[in-house]
Design a protein around this motif. Structure first.
Motif, PDB file in Angstrom:
ATOM      1  N   PRO A 129     -12.822  -2.885  10.014  1.00 24.17           N
ATOM      2  CA  PRO A 129     -12.781  -1.935   8.898  1.00 24.17           C
ATOM      3  C   PRO A 129     -11.534  -2.081   8.025  1.00 24.17           C
ATOM      4  N   MET A 130     -10.404  -2.409   8.650  1.00 22.60           N
ATOM      5  CA  MET A 130      -9.191  -2.595   7.847  1.00 22.60           C
ATOM      6  C   MET A 130      -9.329  -3.804   6.935  1.00 22.60           C
ATOM      7  N   GLY A 131      -9.881  -4.886   7.456  1.00 27.34           N
ATOM      8  CA  GLY A 131     -10.073  -6.078   6.640  1.00 27.34           C
ATOM      9  C   GLY A 131     -11.086  -5.860   5.529  1.00 27.34           C
ATOM     10  N   VAL A 132     -12.174  -5.179   5.828  1.00 30.50           N
ATOM     11  CA  VAL A 132     -13.192  -4.912   4.805  1.00 30.50           C
ATOM     12  C   VAL A 132     -12.631  -4.011   3.710  1.00 30.50           C
ATOM     13  N   SER A 133     -11.821  -3.025   4.075  1.00 29.84           N
ATOM     14  CA  SER A 133     -11.265  -2.143   3.050  1.00 29.84           C
ATOM     15  C   SER A 133     -10.294  -2.895   2.147  1.00 29.84           C
ATOM     16  N   ARG A 134      -9.567  -3.844   2.687  1.00 33.19           N
ATOM     17  CA  ARG A 134      -8.664  -4.626   1.837  1.00 33.19           C
ATOM     18  C   ARG A 134      -9.444  -5.577   0.930  1.00 33.19           C
ATOM     19  N   LEU A 135     -10.532  -6.122   1.443  1.00 35.20           N
ATOM     20  CA  LEU A 135     -11.318  -7.053   0.634  1.00 35.20           C
ATOM     21  C   LEU A 135     -12.107  -6.347  -0.456  1.00 35.20           C
ATOM     22  N   THR A 136     -12.593  -5.155  -0.184  1.00 28.11           N
ATOM     23  CA  THR A 136     -13.410  -4.453  -1.168  1.00 28.11           C
ATOM     24  C   THR A 136     -12.581  -3.641  -2.155  1.00 28.11           C
ATOM     25  N   GLY A 137     -11.290  -3.522  -1.916  1.00 24.62           N
ATOM     26  CA  GLY A 137     -10.438  -2.813  -2.858  1.00 24.62           C
ATOM     27  C   GLY A 137     -10.331  -1.334  -2.611  1.00 24.62           C
ATOM     28  N   SER A 138     -10.882  -0.837  -1.511  1.00 18.81           N
ATOM     29  CA  SER A 138     -10.791   0.596  -1.244  1.00 18.81           C
ATOM     30  C   SER A 138      -9.458   0.969  -0.601  1.00 18.81           C
ATOM     31  N   HIS A 139      -8.652  -0.035  -0.281  1.00 20.39           N
ATOM     32  CA  HIS A 139      -7.315   0.229   0.266  1.00 20.39           C
ATOM     33  C   HIS A 139      -6.352   0.332  -0.904  1.00 20.39           C
ATOM     34  N   ALA A 140      -6.150   1.551  -1.371  1.00 17.43           N
ATOM     35  CA  ALA A 140      -5.245   1.802  -2.495  1.00 17.43           C
ATOM     36  C   ALA A 140      -4.374   2.996  -2.146  1.00 17.43           C
ATOM     37  N   PRO A 141      -3.252   2.765  -1.441  1.00 17.31           N
ATOM     38  CA  PRO A 141      -2.414   3.905  -1.067  1.00 17.31           C
ATOM     39  C   PRO A 141      -1.766   4.541  -2.293  1.00 17.31           C
ATOM     40  N   THR A 142      -1.890   5.849  -2.370  1.00 17.66           N
ATOM     41  CA  THR A 142      -1.254   6.608  -3.439  1.00 17.66           C
ATOM     42  C   THR A 142      -0.332   7.644  -2.801  1.00 17.66           C
ATOM     43  N   ALA A 143       0.448   8.318  -3.630  1.00 18.79           N
ATOM     44  CA  ALA A 143       1.349   9.336  -3.107  1.00 18.79           C
ATOM     45  C   ALA A 143       0.566  10.463  -2.430  1.00 18.79           C
ATOM     46  N   GLU A 144      -0.606  10.776  -2.980  1.00 17.79           N
ATOM     47  CA  GLU A 144      -1.435  11.837  -2.379  1.00 17.79           C
ATOM     48  C   GLU A 144      -1.960  11.421  -1.002  1.00 17.79           C
ATOM     49  N   LYS A 145      -2.377  10.158  -0.872  1.00 19.29           N
ATOM     50  CA  LYS A 145      -2.890   9.683   0.413  1.00 19.29           C
ATOM     51  C   LYS A 145      -1.790   9.562   1.462  1.00 19.29           C
ATOM     52  N   LEU A 146      -0.581   9.284   1.034  1.00 19.42           N
ATOM     53  CA  LEU A 146       0.520   9.097   1.969  1.00 19.42           C
ATOM     54  C   LEU A 146       1.276  10.389   2.260  1.00 19.42           C
ATOM     55  N   SER A 147       0.839  11.511   1.711  1.00 15.99           N
ATOM     56  CA  SER A 147       1.539  12.781   1.926  1.00 15.99           C
ATOM     57  C   SER A 147       1.236  13.327   3.311  1.00 15.99           C
ATOM     58  N   GLU A 148       1.986  14.353   3.710  1.00 14.95           N
ATOM     59  CA  GLU A 148       1.815  14.964   5.015  1.00 14.95           C
ATOM     60  C   GLU A 148       0.494  15.725   5.042  1.00 14.95           C
ATOM     61  N   TYR A 149      -0.231  15.590   6.116  1.00 13.56           N
ATOM     62  CA  TYR A 149      -1.509  16.296   6.190  1.00 13.56           C
ATOM     63  C   TYR A 149      -1.686  17.054   7.497  1.00 13.56           C
ATOM     64  N   GLU A 150      -0.956  16.733   8.541  1.00 13.88           N
ATOM     65  CA  GLU A 150      -1.151  17.440   9.801  1.00 13.88           C
ATOM     66  C   GLU A 150      -0.179  18.592   9.977  1.00 13.88           C
ATOM     67  N   CYS A 151       1.098  18.317   9.824  1.00 13.13           N
ATOM     68  CA  CYS A 151       2.075  19.342  10.157  1.00 13.13           C
ATOM     69  C   CYS A 151       2.451  20.195   8.956  1.00 13.13           C
ATOM     70  N   GLY A 152       2.271  19.699   7.735  1.00  5.07           N
ATOM     71  CA  GLY A 152       2.517  20.516   6.564  1.00  5.07           C
ATOM     72  C   GLY A 152       3.912  20.438   5.999  1.00  5.07           C
ATOM     73  N   PHE A 153       4.804  19.708   6.646  1.00  2.46           N
ATOM     74  CA  PHE A 153       6.133  19.534   6.077  1.00  2.46           C
ATOM     75  C   PHE A 153       6.518  18.058   6.156  1.00  2.46           C
ATOM     76  N   PRO A 154       7.384  17.625   5.238  1.00  4.11           N
ATOM     77  CA  PRO A 154       7.725  16.196   5.208  1.00  4.11           C
ATOM     78  C   PRO A 154       8.422  15.740   6.491  1.00  4.11           C
ATOM     79  N   ALA A 155       8.324  14.456   6.735  1.00  2.00           N
ATOM     80  CA  ALA A 155       8.973  13.890   7.909  1.00  2.00           C
ATOM     81  C   ALA A 155      10.489  14.006   7.772  1.00  2.00           C
ATOM     82  N   PHE A 156      11.142  14.162   8.918  1.00  2.00           N
ATOM     83  CA  PHE A 156      12.588  14.310   8.910  1.00  2.00           C
ATOM     84  C   PHE A 156      13.256  12.953   8.729  1.00  2.00           C
ATOM     85  N   ASP A 157      14.469  13.001   8.197  1.00  2.00           N
ATOM     86  CA  ASP A 157      15.254  11.776   8.117  1.00  2.00           C
ATOM     87  C   ASP A 157      15.766  11.387   9.495  1.00  2.00           C
ATOM     88  N   ASP A 158      16.149  12.373  10.273  1.00  2.00           N
ATOM     89  CA  ASP A 158      16.684  12.137  11.607  1.00  2.00           C
ATOM     90  C   ASP A 158      15.678  12.647  12.632  1.00  2.00           C
TER      91      ASP A 158
END
Length: 124
Positions: free
Chosen positions: A28-57
């Protein structure tokens, strides 16, 4: 001396299982890269489970209630995991199995009442 030929079917099974697992993971990872559906955006890379940004430390402190909720979830999830086999095998275990499960459930109810009383289930 042990006859190692009897382990050949197990070895073949392990190779097939490892191959299928790798296929299900990487195809699935290879197919998504070949078909162009792998397009990371800021919205896709945002926090979704815990609700707050990752810590620096990684040693930063955060609220202990996350741990309490996780532990309570595991306790009551294990309760459900124990209830099904018990209910299925009740005719084999008889009154001894029934009494053991009643003791187990009473302990869980006491733990639940304690968690409720101290406010572990409250979320501000």
């Amino acid at each position: 001396m042990v006859d190692l030929e009897q382990y050949l079917p197990i070895l073949i099974f392990l190779f097939i299982a490892a191959g299928l697992s790798a296929l299900f993971v990487f195809l699935p990872m290879g197919v998504s890269r070949l078909t162009g559906s792998h397009a990371p955006t800021a919205e896709k890379l945002s926090e979704y489970e815990c609700g707050f940004p990752a810590f620096d430390d990684s040693r930063s402190q955060f609220d202990v209630r996350f741990y309490l909720v996780a532990i309570l979830f595991l306790i009551f999830d294990l309760e459900a995991a124990f209830l099904f086999p018990w209910a299925v095998s009740l005719d084999f275990t008889g009154w001894t199995g029934w009494a053991t499960m009643v003791v187990f459930l009473v302990e869980l109810v006491i733990g639940f009442a304690y968690a409720w009383k101290v406010g572990a289930l409250e979320w501000d």
